[in-house]
Design an enzyme around this catalytic site. Structure first.
Site, PDB file in Angstrom:
ATOM      1  N   HIS A   9      40.243  21.207 -65.503  1.00 57.35           N
ATOM      2  CA  HIS A   9      41.565  20.569 -65.518  1.00 57.35           C
ATOM      3  C   HIS A   9      42.255  20.795 -66.861  1.00 57.35           C
ATOM      4  O   HIS A   9      41.621  21.023 -67.882  1.00 57.35           O
ATOM      5  CB  HIS A   9      41.504  19.080 -65.140  1.00 57.35           C
ATOM      6  CG  HIS A   9      40.945  18.158 -66.153  1.00 57.35           C
ATOM      7  ND1 HIS A   9      40.338  16.967 -65.813  1.00 57.35           N
ATOM      8  CD2 HIS A   9      40.899  18.191 -67.523  1.00 57.35           C
ATOM      9  CE1 HIS A   9      39.963  16.326 -66.904  1.00 57.35           C
ATOM     10  NE2 HIS A   9      40.272  17.059 -67.950  1.00 57.35           N
ATOM     11  N   ASN A  54      35.776  20.453 -65.242  1.00 56.99           N
ATOM     12  CA  ASN A  54      36.159  20.984 -63.930  1.00 56.99           C
ATOM     13  C   ASN A  54      37.373  21.912 -64.017  1.00 56.99           C
ATOM     14  O   ASN A  54      37.968  22.255 -63.008  1.00 56.99           O
ATOM     15  CB  ASN A  54      36.437  19.836 -62.949  1.00 56.99           C
ATOM     16  CG  ASN A  54      37.605  18.962 -63.393  1.00 56.99           C
ATOM     17  OD1 ASN A  54      38.259  19.243 -64.397  1.00 56.99           O
ATOM     18  ND2 ASN A  54      37.874  17.911 -62.652  1.00 56.99           N
ATOM     19  N   ASP A  78      49.374  13.262 -71.192  1.00 58.33           N
ATOM     20  CA  ASP A  78      49.019  12.371 -70.093  1.00 58.33           C
ATOM     21  C   ASP A  78      48.733  10.955 -70.577  1.00 58.33           C
ATOM     22  O   ASP A  78      48.659  10.691 -71.778  1.00 58.33           O
ATOM     23  CB  ASP A  78      47.819  12.945 -69.317  1.00 58.33           C
ATOM     24  CG  ASP A  78      46.749  13.555 -70.225  1.00 58.33           C
ATOM     25  OD1 ASP A  78      46.730  13.214 -71.426  1.00 58.33           O
ATOM     26  OD2 ASP A  78      45.947  14.360 -69.740  1.00 58.33           O
TER      27      ASP A  78
END
Ligand code: F6R
Length: 243
Positions: free
Chosen positions: A139, A137, A68
């Site tokens: 991800h 979370n 990313d």
């Protein structure tokens, strides 16, 4: 197959993770590695640099694709993931610059850049070993909790939790980009092997939700339960809640 290694501490986690990456590079010198940024992989990268400098590990034919990148940051920005990869790994090993790939965060057309990134991964023949971290979370990459598992590289709005977690690295919370480009789950799930690295007790709940709960896009990393060859290398406090 899920293989779990519990390390005593961050050093042990980093060494075991580096051993798995080094095995891949040794067995397939022109392998394609999928790589993460963040705090977790820094020790693993340091170990790989050490072995490369000692002449024990050769990256000359290795190709890499990062998971990313922030949208809107130039590669020279010190919080861009391209900059992170150069300073934490690429500048210190004998990898060819043209063999390293990070999504183009500063592209004029981010959606077109995402499409180009999927083409790059496809043209490389897919990923041999994909290394991932996990967010608090759940991800993976920047695939945030949602109602579906996006397959392709795409632009995401970062959640407030992720912006909070990442603000530690910026001068202020306002400077944290609100969007990122991330690989979708297809190249991750199609990777021949996946290595998840996890450090610290603040990840324990996310690890539990991802691997002891249902497979759901609300916990994106849970899809890795379906991967045929997954290694999880974590510190014992990170793995403490795994049933
Ligand atoms: C980074 C990435 C993220 C991180 C995750 C954990 O390229 O894809 O999913 O792996 O946010 O980050 P750290 O290691 O900083 O806790």
């Amino acid at each position: 197959m899920i293989k779990i290694y519990c390390a005593d501490d961050y050093k042990g986690m980093s060494r075991k993770a580096a051993e798995i990456v080094a095995s891949e590079v040794t067995l397939k010198p022109d392998c394609v590695l999928g790589l993460p940024t963040g705090s977790t992989p820094v020790g693993m990268y340091q170990q790989l640099i050490e072995w490369n400098k000692a002449g024990d590990l050769d990256f000359s034919e290795v190709k890499t694709c990062n998971l990313d990148e922030y949208v809107g940051l130039d590669p020279t920005h010190d919080q861009s993931y391209r900059y992170f990869m150069q300073s934490n790994l690429f500048d210190h090993i004998n990898i060819k610059p043209e063999h390293t790939h990070v999504p183009e965060g500063n592209a004029a057309d981010p959606d077109a850049a995402c499409k180009r990134y999927d083409d790059i991964i496809r043209d490389l023949g897919g990923i041999d070993l994909q290394v991932v971290g996990i967010g608090r979370n759940g991800h993976v990459g920047f695939n945030e909790p949602s109602t579906s598992f996006p397959a392709d590289t795409h632009v995401v709005d970062l959640t407030e939790d992720t912006i909070d977690a990442n603000s530690r690295l910026f001068a202020s919370r306002d400077e944290v980009p609100k969007r990122a480009m991330t690989m979708g789950v297809r190249p991750i799930m199609q990777a021949k092997r996946v290595l998840m690295i996890v450090n610290g007790e603040n990840k324990a709940a996310a690890v539990k939700a991802a691997f002891s709960g249902p497979i759901t896009p609300e916990v994106p990393a849970s899809i890795l339960q379906l991967h045929p060859c997954l290694y999880i290398v974590g510190t014992k406090d990170a793995m403490a809640q795994l049933g």
